[in-house]
Motif scaffolding. Structure first.
Motif, PDB file in Angstrom:
ATOM      1  N   ARG A 173       0.876  -1.169   0.000  1.00 42.77           N
ATOM      2  CA  ARG A 173       0.000   0.000   0.000  1.00 42.77           C
ATOM      3  C   ARG A 173       0.914   1.219   0.000  1.00 42.77           C
ATOM      4  N   PRO A 174       1.089   1.838  -1.162  1.00 42.26           N
ATOM      5  CA  PRO A 174       2.141   2.868  -1.268  1.00 42.26           C
ATOM      6  C   PRO A 174       1.942   4.035  -0.306  1.00 42.26           C
ATOM      7  N   TRP A 175       0.651   4.321   0.057  1.00 40.56           N
ATOM      8  CA  TRP A 175       0.418   5.452   0.960  1.00 40.56           C
ATOM      9  C   TRP A 175       0.926   5.196   2.374  1.00 40.56           C
ATOM     10  N   GLU A 176       1.238   3.925   2.693  1.00 38.49           N
ATOM     11  CA  GLU A 176       1.771   3.641   4.034  1.00 38.49           C
ATOM     12  C   GLU A 176       3.248   4.028   4.161  1.00 38.49           C
ATOM     13  N   ARG A 177       3.906   4.181   3.022  1.00 37.00           N
ATOM     14  CA  ARG A 177       5.326   4.538   2.996  1.00 37.00           C
ATOM     15  C   ARG A 177       6.146   3.651   3.941  1.00 37.00           C
ATOM     16  N   ARG A 178       6.001   2.362   3.742  1.00 39.04           N
ATOM     17  CA  ARG A 178       6.698   1.369   4.554  1.00 39.04           C
ATOM     18  C   ARG A 178       8.208   1.531   4.363  1.00 39.04           C
ATOM     19  N   ARG A 179       8.914   1.537   5.466  1.00 40.37           N
ATOM     20  CA  ARG A 179      10.349   1.816   5.439  1.00 40.37           C
ATOM     21  C   ARG A 179      11.135   0.883   4.513  1.00 40.37           C
ATOM     22  N   GLU A 180      10.861  -0.424   4.619  1.00 44.59           N
ATOM     23  CA  GLU A 180      11.605  -1.388   3.795  1.00 44.59           C
ATOM     24  C   GLU A 180      11.306  -1.165   2.310  1.00 44.59           C
ATOM     25  N   LEU A 212      10.469   1.781   0.946  1.00 46.00           N
ATOM     26  CA  LEU A 212      11.148   3.019   0.522  1.00 46.00           C
ATOM     27  C   LEU A 212      12.639   2.801   0.303  1.00 46.00           C
ATOM     28  N   MET A 213      13.188   1.803   0.988  1.00 44.46           N
ATOM     29  CA  MET A 213      14.605   1.504   0.747  1.00 44.46           C
ATOM     30  C   MET A 213      14.778   0.844  -0.626  1.00 44.46           C
ATOM     31  N   LEU A 214      13.767   0.115  -1.063  1.00 46.80           N
ATOM     32  CA  LEU A 214      13.822  -0.473  -2.415  1.00 46.80           C
ATOM     33  C   LEU A 214      13.599   0.602  -3.469  1.00 46.80           C
ATOM     34  N   ASN A 215      12.574   1.420  -3.247  1.00 49.80           N
ATOM     35  CA  ASN A 215      12.258   2.488  -4.205  1.00 49.80           C
ATOM     36  C   ASN A 215      11.994   3.793  -3.471  1.00 49.80           C
ATOM     37  N   PRO A 216      13.018   4.635  -3.395  1.00 51.51           N
ATOM     38  CA  PRO A 216      12.879   5.900  -2.655  1.00 51.51           C
ATOM     39  C   PRO A 216      11.765   6.789  -3.201  1.00 51.51           C
ATOM     40  N   ALA A 217      11.321   6.553  -4.447  1.00 50.20           N
ATOM     41  CA  ALA A 217      10.201   7.335  -4.979  1.00 50.20           C
ATOM     42  C   ALA A 217       8.893   6.905  -4.307  1.00 50.20           C
ATOM     43  N   GLY A 218       8.890   5.726  -3.682  1.00 48.56           N
ATOM     44  CA  GLY A 218       7.705   5.252  -2.966  1.00 48.56           C
ATOM     45  C   GLY A 218       6.576   4.814  -3.874  1.00 48.56           C
ATOM     46  N   SER A 219       6.848   4.631  -5.158  1.00 50.07           N
ATOM     47  CA  SER A 219       5.781   4.310  -6.100  1.00 50.07           C
ATOM     48  C   SER A 219       5.877   2.860  -6.590  1.00 50.07           C
ATOM     49  N   LEU A 220       4.762   2.391  -7.129  1.00 49.96           N
ATOM     50  CA  LEU A 220       4.660   1.035  -7.660  1.00 49.96           C
ATOM     51  C   LEU A 220       4.697   1.085  -9.183  1.00 49.96           C
ATOM     52  N   PRO A 221       5.023   0.004  -9.833  1.00 51.05           N
ATOM     53  CA  PRO A 221       5.518  -1.276  -9.319  1.00 51.05           C
ATOM     54  C   PRO A 221       7.041  -1.303  -9.184  1.00 51.05           C
ATOM     55  N   VAL A 222       7.512  -2.297  -8.414  1.00 54.02           N
ATOM     56  CA  VAL A 222       8.952  -2.556  -8.292  1.00 54.02           C
ATOM     57  C   VAL A 222       9.158  -4.052  -8.510  1.00 54.02           C
ATOM     58  N   LEU A 223      10.135  -4.388  -9.328  1.00 49.99           N
ATOM     59  CA  LEU A 223      10.434  -5.793  -9.620  1.00 49.99           C
ATOM     60  C   LEU A 223      11.833  -6.125  -9.119  1.00 49.99           C
ATOM     61  N   ARG A 224      11.955  -7.308  -8.493  1.00 48.33           N
ATOM     62  CA  ARG A 224      13.305  -7.768  -8.127  1.00 48.33           C
ATOM     63  C   ARG A 224      13.545  -9.149  -8.679  1.00 48.33           C
ATOM     64  N   GLU A 225      14.733  -9.357  -9.182  1.00 47.08           N
ATOM     65  CA  GLU A 225      15.110 -10.689  -9.648  1.00 47.08           C
ATOM     66  C   GLU A 225      16.122 -11.252  -8.657  1.00 47.08           C
ATOM     67  N   ASN A 226      15.736 -12.335  -7.981  1.00 49.16           N
ATOM     68  CA  ASN A 226      16.566 -12.921  -6.931  1.00 49.16           C
ATOM     69  C   ASN A 226      17.005 -11.832  -5.958  1.00 49.16           C
ATOM     70  N   ASP A 227      18.317 -11.741  -5.677  1.00 48.50           N
ATOM     71  CA  ASP A 227      18.749 -10.697  -4.750  1.00 48.50           C
ATOM     72  C   ASP A 227      19.288  -9.487  -5.492  1.00 48.50           C
ATOM     73  N   GLY A 228      18.942  -9.376  -6.759  1.00 54.21           N
ATOM     74  CA  GLY A 228      19.445  -8.263  -7.569  1.00 54.21           C
ATOM     75  C   GLY A 228      18.868  -6.941  -7.122  1.00 54.21           C
ATOM     76  N   PRO A 229      19.372  -5.861  -7.717  1.00 51.48           N
ATOM     77  CA  PRO A 229      18.866  -4.530  -7.383  1.00 51.48           C
ATOM     78  C   PRO A 229      17.431  -4.376  -7.860  1.00 51.48           C
ATOM     79  N   PRO A 230      16.644  -3.543  -7.186  1.00 53.03           N
ATOM     80  CA  PRO A 230      15.254  -3.340  -7.598  1.00 53.03           C
ATOM     81  C   PRO A 230      15.177  -2.646  -8.954  1.00 53.03           C
ATOM     82  N   VAL A 231      14.168  -3.036  -9.734  1.00 52.21           N
ATOM     83  CA  VAL A 231      13.886  -2.365 -11.007  1.00 52.21           C
ATOM     84  C   VAL A 231      12.591  -1.593 -10.768  1.00 52.21           C
ATOM     85  N   CYS A 232      12.670  -0.276 -10.828  1.00 56.87           N
ATOM     86  CA  CYS A 232      11.564   0.572 -10.351  1.00 56.87           C
ATOM     87  C   CYS A 232      10.821   1.254 -11.492  1.00 56.87           C
TER      88      CYS A 232
END
Lengths: 230, 230
Positions: A33-40, A42-62
């Protein structure tokens, strides 16, 4: 393994979800729920927006744009004819123009306001902006949707798919946006027969099924939403 | 021959202009006032937005995203080390994330409002929305810019360039946006030394020179605008 951080009614999350299904990629969903601005998150996507994709432990694709290109670069060649990005730079530009139209212009002027006012705000605490929909905002979105449908109707009438002769990312970006408004009964299909016929083809694809099964608690979908013969 | 339909103070037009100069591409400019909704321009880009690029008599390439990818696809390999898109999909995703941040998030929350209120509205007839700037909108943009500068400062402090170790499209997308606010004296550089040092490097590149020479009739640039030692 792919992980998609998404919300079931975020139009751009739906776009990525459809494309992943078309490419036959296995994916795990994390509902955010992007409006919750969950800390973990925001660390993946500092823009706080969706969607975000991760492949294994790779960097987030935002973001829808970066994800679309990433999926094309990492999987496009493997899917052969089912690739959703054309080969020629001119046709690629046309695909990207329409994806941009969907995820920015259509989303800002129509779908984003519908989703925020009629879906997200039902789920938000009032301290985060929740509450009743703003009727002036809904009125503006309702008056804007006609222009967009007319333009998509023009494209659908003159081409096999929105960006040209073949199915591309553009069809999924537009269909994903419209699907959210359709859930709310906010798409005047009768006004644009060509868009309706194109959307019926999109909706019948197996990749669309999980979207049509989504339900929001306390707000059932419009009667035509999951109907393939609407 | 390339033709760029642009406005000298459209941030996304500036982004493309910088990148074209970095790639050594010859280009002719057509200045477009998007609020006029000129018929011939709407036929090129029905979204009515800038920038639009045309190569010879080819189809128009619309929007900063499509143009960036088009230039990379048609010229990226030819420029060797000066290519502005990294090779690895993860690094490409990071570049695209920041371009998206610049041309959408930063533009919507800060730069777009500054440009519209303080530049475009001076040039628009009142029938098209021209007039004095809306002070509430300017206040919101001024209060938003700090968050963005802090984030770019964090990136500039931890990396050589914004998206990583090498110069990418992301640096030009962000610099182009900030340059418009800088013309207006709206960037509090003193608050973020790392962003200032990064921007000083960007501003000294030959590709930046034509931008620093732009002047708006009746509104001279802020004193630091064209100063490389600001």
């Amino acid at each position: 393994m792919l992980t998609l951080y998404r919300h079931p009614f975020s139009p751009q999350s739906r776009f990525v979800q459809l494309v992943l299904a078309e490419y036959g990629a296995k994916v795990e969903f994390v509902t955010e729920r992007p409006w919750e601005r969950r800390r973990e998150f925001l660390m993946l996507n500092p823009a706080g927006s969706l969607p975000v994709l991760r492949e294994n432990d790779g960097p987030p694709v935002c973001g829808a744009f970066a994800i679309m290109e990433y999926l094309d670069e990492t999987r496009g060649y493997a899917v052969g004819d089912r690739r959703l990005m054309p080969d020629h730079p001119d046709a690629r530009a046309e695909t990207r123009r329409l994806v941009d139209w969907a995820v920015n212009k259509l989303d800002n002027e129509v779908i984003g306001p519908f989703v925020r006012e009629r879906i997200y705000k039902q789920d938000m605490p009032s301290s985060q902006g929740g509450g009743s929909p703003d009727s002036a905002i809904l009125r503006a979105a309702r008056s804007n949707i006609g222009h967009h449908l007319r333009y998509f109707g023009y494209l659908a009438a003159s081409r096999n798919w929105l960006a040209g002769e073949r199915l591309t990312f553009a069809d999924f970006a537009v269909a994903a946006e419209l699907s959210c408004a359709d859930y709310l009964g906010e798409v005047p299909w009768a006004e644009e027969e060509n868009v309706k016929a194109w959307y019926a083809r999109m909706k019948s694809r197996p990749s669309f099924r999980p979207l049509l099964a989504e339900k929001m608690l306390g707000m059932p979908p419009a009667p035509v939403y999951a109907d393939l013969d609407f």
